[in-house]
Design a protein around this motif. Structure first.
Motif, short mmCIF file in Angstrom:
data_model
loop_
_atom_site.label_atom_id
_atom_site.label_comp_id
_atom_site.label_asym_id
_atom_site.label_seq_id
_atom_site.Cartn_x
_atom_site.Cartn_y
_atom_site.Cartn_z
N LYS A 86 0.86 -1.27 0.14
CA LYS A 86 0.10 0.01 0.07
C LYS A 86 1.00 1.31 -0.02
O LYS A 86 0.56 2.19 -0.51
CB LYS A 86 -0.67 -0.09 1.21
N ALA A 87 1.97 1.36 0.82
CA ALA A 87 2.78 2.50 0.83
C ALA A 87 3.47 2.64 -0.39
O ALA A 87 3.66 3.93 -0.99
CB ALA A 87 3.81 2.37 1.92
N LEU A 88 3.95 1.67 -1.09
CA LEU A 88 4.53 1.71 -2.38
C LEU A 88 3.71 1.92 -3.42
O LEU A 88 4.20 2.40 -4.44
CB LEU A 88 5.49 0.59 -2.66
N ALA A 89 2.40 1.83 -3.47
CA ALA A 89 1.64 2.03 -4.49
C ALA A 89 1.31 3.55 -5.00
O ALA A 89 1.69 4.28 -4.05
CB ALA A 89 0.13 1.71 -4.16
N PRO A 90 1.29 3.60 -6.40
CA PRO A 90 1.18 4.98 -6.79
C PRO A 90 -0.02 5.85 -6.26
O PRO A 90 -0.99 5.04 -5.92
CB PRO A 90 1.04 4.78 -8.35
N VAL A 91 0.12 7.05 -6.10
CA VAL A 91 -0.84 7.95 -5.63
C VAL A 91 -2.07 8.09 -6.54
O VAL A 91 -1.65 8.53 -7.69
CB VAL A 91 -0.48 9.45 -4.91
N GLN A 92 -3.17 7.96 -6.24
CA GLN A 92 -4.37 8.14 -7.15
C GLN A 92 -4.42 9.72 -7.25
O GLN A 92 -4.37 10.47 -6.04
CB GLN A 92 -5.58 7.45 -6.66
N PRO A 93 -4.80 10.27 -8.29
CA PRO A 93 -5.19 11.79 -8.14
C PRO A 93 -6.23 12.17 -7.47
O PRO A 93 -6.21 13.13 -6.94
CB PRO A 93 -5.28 12.18 -9.77
N SER A 94 -7.12 11.34 -7.22
CA SER A 94 -8.33 11.59 -6.50
C SER A 94 -8.12 11.80 -4.73
O SER A 94 -8.73 12.41 -4.30
CB SER A 94 -9.53 10.58 -6.84
N ALA A 95 -6.92 11.00 -4.69
CA ALA A 95 -6.47 11.44 -3.19
C ALA A 95 -5.62 12.66 -2.78
O ALA A 95 -5.52 12.88 -1.64
CB ALA A 95 -5.51 9.94 -2.89
N VAL A 96 -5.14 13.21 -3.85
CA VAL A 96 -4.33 14.53 -3.80
C VAL A 96 -5.14 15.72 -4.22
O VAL A 96 -5.30 16.69 -3.50
CB VAL A 96 -3.21 14.28 -4.31
N VAL A 97 -5.74 15.49 -5.47
CA VAL A 97 -6.39 16.63 -6.02
C VAL A 97 -7.96 16.68 -5.52
O VAL A 97 -8.29 15.69 -5.87
CB VAL A 97 -6.26 16.57 -7.48
N ARG A 98 -8.29 17.90 -5.05
CA ARG A 98 -9.76 18.04 -4.93
C ARG A 98 -10.47 19.06 -5.74
O ARG A 98 -9.93 19.92 -6.25
CB ARG A 98 -9.77 18.64 -3.38
N SER A 99 -11.71 18.45 -6.06
CA SER A 99 -12.43 19.33 -6.95
C SER A 99 -12.84 20.71 -6.36
O SER A 99 -12.70 21.04 -4.99
CB SER A 99 -13.56 18.68 -7.13
N ALA A 100 -13.33 21.83 -7.32
CA ALA A 100 -13.60 23.11 -6.72
C ALA A 100 -14.64 23.13 -5.77
O ALA A 100 -14.68 23.95 -5.07
CB ALA A 100 -13.97 23.84 -7.99
N ALA A 101 -15.62 22.31 -6.04
CA ALA A 101 -16.73 22.07 -5.10
C ALA A 101 -16.37 21.63 -3.53
O ALA A 101 -17.00 22.43 -2.82
CB ALA A 101 -17.88 21.07 -5.55
N TRP A 102 -15.24 21.21 -3.50
CA TRP A 102 -14.75 20.80 -2.21
C TRP A 102 -14.37 22.07 -1.29
O TRP A 102 -14.44 22.17 -0.11
CB TRP A 102 -13.71 19.70 -2.32
N TYR A 103 -13.68 23.01 -2.34
CA TYR A 103 -13.15 24.08 -1.71
C TYR A 103 -14.42 25.12 -1.42
O TYR A 103 -13.98 25.95 -0.36
CB TYR A 103 -11.96 24.97 -2.29
N GLY A 104 -15.36 25.03 -2.09
CA GLY A 104 -16.33 25.91 -1.85
C GLY A 104 -15.96 27.45 -2.33
O GLY A 104 -15.34 27.64 -3.26
N THR A 105 -16.27 28.29 -1.44
CA THR A 105 -16.07 29.81 -1.63
C THR A 105 -14.76 30.09 -0.86
O THR A 105 -14.39 31.36 -0.96
CB THR A 105 -17.10 30.75 -1.55
N SER A 106 -13.94 29.23 -0.39
CA SER A 106 -12.87 29.61 0.44
C SER A 106 -11.81 30.31 -0.10
O SER A 106 -11.16 31.64 0.23
CB SER A 106 -12.32 28.57 1.14
N ARG A 107 -11.53 29.98 -1.69
CA ARG A 107 -10.40 30.76 -2.33
C ARG A 107 -10.97 32.00 -2.72
O ARG A 107 -10.09 33.05 -2.67
CB ARG A 107 -10.38 29.81 -3.69
N GLU A 108 -12.32 32.39 -3.21
CA GLU A 108 -12.77 33.70 -3.52
C GLU A 108 -12.80 34.45 -2.06
O GLU A 108 -12.23 35.56 -2.27
CB GLU A 108 -14.15 33.55 -4.06
N ASP A 109 -12.89 33.98 -0.93
CA ASP A 109 -13.05 34.84 0.18
C ASP A 109 -11.65 35.05 0.68
O ASP A 109 -11.29 36.36 0.74
CB ASP A 109 -13.53 34.07 1.51
#
Length: 85
Positions: free
Chosen positions: A36-59
């Motif tokens: 498990k530690a040596l397995a490649p990282v899945q993009p979904s585990a690192v990159v979050r969608s814009a919906a996850w952040y909500g309006t925090s970036r604009e704020d």
């Protein structure tokens, strides 16, 4: 004197696994953790969608100019007050 099992003791030459040591449950668990530690990282585990952040970036963008204006005003007024002493 050569061993009768010599042909099986060479690396990769033990097709039936006759001379392979039996793994304990702890060793199997550690091996699974290592895989498990040596397995490649899945993009979904690192990159979050814009919906996850909500309006925090604009704020954060909206507050940034106010911070610099306040910082400049406090620095300027503070420097002026210190020179008046």
């Amino acid at each position: 004197m050569a061993s009768r099992s010599r042909k099986y003791t060479r690396p990769g030459a033990d097709p039936e696994g006759r001379f392979r040591p039996v793994a304990t449950p702890e060793q199997k668990e550690r091996a699974e953790e290592l895989v498990k530690a040596l397995a490649p990282v899945q993009p979904s585990a690192v990159v979050r969608s814009a919906a996850w952040y909500g309006t925090s970036r604009e704020d954060a963008k909206l507050n940034l100019p106010g911070f610099w204006i306040a910082f400049f005003a406090v620095t300027t007024i503070g420097t002026w007050l210190l020179t008046m002493l």
